[in-house]
Design a protein around this motif. Structure first.
Motif, PDB file in Angstrom:
ATOM      1  N   ILE A 147       0.864  -1.172   0.000  1.00  0.00           N
ATOM      2  CA  ILE A 147       0.000   0.000   0.000  1.00  0.00           C
ATOM      3  C   ILE A 147       0.904   1.226   0.000  1.00  0.00           C
ATOM      4  CG2 ILE A 147      -1.724   1.303   1.299  1.00  0.00           C
ATOM      5  CD1 ILE A 147      -2.911  -1.302   2.230  1.00  0.00           C
ATOM      6  N   LEU A 149       1.625   5.049   0.276  1.00  0.00           N
ATOM      7  CA  LEU A 149       0.984   6.198   0.915  1.00  0.00           C
ATOM      8  C   LEU A 149       1.888   7.422   0.812  1.00  0.00           C
ATOM      9  CD1 LEU A 149       0.017   4.270   4.164  1.00  0.00           C
ATOM     10  CD2 LEU A 149      -1.588   4.957   2.401  1.00  0.00           C
ATOM     11  N   PRO A 154      -0.750  10.123   5.401  1.00  0.00           N
ATOM     12  CA  PRO A 154      -0.839   8.671   5.324  1.00  0.00           C
ATOM     13  C   PRO A 154      -2.085   8.061   5.948  1.00  0.00           C
ATOM     14  CG  PRO A 154       0.699   9.308   7.034  1.00  0.00           C
ATOM     15  CD  PRO A 154       0.258  10.576   6.363  1.00  0.00           C
ATOM     16  N   LYS A 158      -4.690   5.358   4.395  1.00  0.00           N
ATOM     17  CA  LYS A 158      -4.465   3.979   4.852  1.00  0.00           C
ATOM     18  C   LYS A 158      -5.801   3.334   5.245  1.00  0.00           C
ATOM     19  CE  LYS A 158      -1.701   1.612   8.445  1.00  0.00           C
ATOM     20  NZ  LYS A 158      -2.617   1.209   9.499  1.00  0.00           N
ATOM     21  N   GLU A 162      -7.526   0.122   3.387  1.00  0.00           N
ATOM     22  CA  GLU A 162      -7.731  -1.094   4.185  1.00  0.00           C
ATOM     23  C   GLU A 162      -9.203  -1.501   4.172  1.00  0.00           C
ATOM     24  OE1 GLU A 162      -4.130  -0.736   7.464  1.00  0.00           O
ATOM     25  OE2 GLU A 162      -6.097   0.099   7.932  1.00  0.00           O
ATOM     26  N   TYR A 245       3.307  -1.279   4.193  1.00  0.00           N
ATOM     27  CA  TYR A 245       2.922   0.103   3.913  1.00  0.00           C
ATOM     28  C   TYR A 245       4.167   0.859   3.491  1.00  0.00           C
ATOM     29  CZ  TYR A 245      -1.137  -1.457   6.474  1.00  0.00           C
ATOM     30  OH  TYR A 245      -2.230  -2.175   6.873  1.00  0.00           O
ATOM     31  N   CYS A 267       5.959  -0.988   8.069  1.00  0.00           N
ATOM     32  CA  CYS A 267       6.131   0.254   7.308  1.00  0.00           C
ATOM     33  C   CYS A 267       7.538   0.372   6.749  1.00  0.00           C
ATOM     34  CB  CYS A 267       5.920   1.451   8.236  1.00  0.00           C
ATOM     35  SG  CYS A 267       4.379   2.258   7.917  1.00  0.00           S
TER      36      CYS A 267
END
Length: 367
Positions: A147, A149, A154, A158, A162, A245, A267
């Motif tokens: 994903i 961002l 973010p 996010k 999701e 992420y 992340c």
């Protein structure tokens, strides 16, 4: 279609109005089950017939793993894709399909990894807007989802992404619920819990199952489960996919902020434009894909370390290895010689049930 959408909106509104407490848990469970059934209709419309799901869209699976990229427009997703593919690509040929492009296949640690852009999943695709449905079908076949961002905004993004993926039955960074579920012909609903339950009781379980017209079943709750967990198990069409992420545009934030981001689970901060921190990203991708590389050794020759046979970590027996090469190989299989961490002495003679480990070397001996 619009009827279903209206019903979904209605149920979501009612759920938002309902206070969460012991008294309403039962009712909320029921609403959740109804919602899950309606969403399924959107993803896989009833009535079969009339063209398959996503004609001309199913991108041929090439390579050893497939990674799907999801992100809002202008977060730098395409820059990231083209820079990754540009740096690590072995084929620069763009394969065009009717609806998406496959930015290519990268080679990393000897594995071929397919990068896929999943456009238009966001905001309302799960409600059948746009060409979302076919994209989702492809998203569900990915081994990993990234994903992407914008580091400056973010969290809002996010949550939205999701929610969309969850709505399609894609569960990120989670394992299937530890619930045993077996339908029967008679005997009613038998509920056993091996640990205390904070949300599900017999009545709630019965009403959720009744919504699916199931009146006879054995249900075993082996962990503190939620109504959503039970619905996932009954629906049975959920896919569990690891997710990273990727926080892009870190050239626009301070070092202090960057330190904080580094502590967030799953992340990786990067700058797609400057190609910063790609190494970290690829390392994490490799970790999350859990691939096992097996090198082959023809008789009387040195092992071929350039092109390993790559297996998913759940399928690494000698038989799995043979099947990946050619299904006829197992017919003529006599035994295998293995060098590496999975055996006690090198080489060791093993049968087809032996489990291989990363970077083992194998030689197949035929009958």
């Amino acid at each position: 279609m619009s009827g279903t959408l209206a019903k979904i909106a209605e149920i979501e509104a009612e759920m938002a109005r309902t206070q969460k407490n012991k008294a309403t848990a039962h009712h909320l469970g029921l609403l959740k089950a109804r919602l899950a059934k309606l969403r399924r209709e959107l993803i896989a419309p009833k009535g079969g017939g009339g063209g398959g799901a996503g004609e001309g869209f199913d991108v041929a699976k090439t390579g050893d793993a497939r990674i799907g990229f999801v992100g809002f427009p202008s977060v730098g997703k395409s820059t990231l894709l083209s820079n990754l593919a540009g740096v690590y690509s072995e084929v620069a040929a763009y394969e065009f399909t009717t609806l998406t492009t496959v930015p290519g296949v990268i080679r990393y640690k000897g594995a071929k990894i397919q990068l896929l852009d999943l456009p238009g999943i966001i905001e309302g695709a799960k409600d059948g807007k746009g060409r979302g449905r076919q994209v989702i079908a492809v998203a569900r076949t990915c081994n990993l989802i990234l994903i992407v961002l914008d580091v400056l905004k973010p969290l809002g993004h996010k949550k939205i992404i999701e929610n969309e993926l969850e709505g399609f039955g894609i569960r990120l960074n989670s394992k299937p619920p530890n619930i045993g579920f077996k339908k029967k012909d008679k005997g009613g609903i038998n509920l056993t819990a091996t640990c205390p339950q904070s949300e599900l009781d017999t009545e709630t379980v019965k009403s959720i199952l009744a919504e699916y017209k199931i009146h006879n079943a054995d249900v075993t709750l082996r962990s503190d489960a939620t109504a959503d967990d039970l619905i996932d198990v009954v629906e049975g069409n959920r896919v569990y996919i690891p997710c990273i992420y990727v926080l892009n545009k870190i050239d626009q934030i301070s070092i202090e902020e960057l330190d904080i981001i580094y502590k967030v689970p799953h992340c990786v901060p990067i700058s797609a434009h400057h190609r910063w921190n790609f190494d970290d990203l690829l390392e994490k991708i490799w970790d999350y894909l859990k691939l096992v590389r097996i090198y082959t050794k023809p008789k009387g020759q040195l092992p071929d370390y350039t092109s390993p046979v790559v297996l998913p970590s759940c399928k690494t027996t000698v038989e799995d290895f043979c099947m990946k090469i050619h299904k006829n190989l197992i017919k003529d299989f006599k035994y295998a010689l293995v060098w590496g961490s999975s055996v006690k002495h090198n080489p060791q003679k093993v049968g087809k049930d032996h489990t291989l480990e990363d970077e083992d070397v194998i030689q197949i001996v035929k009958k």
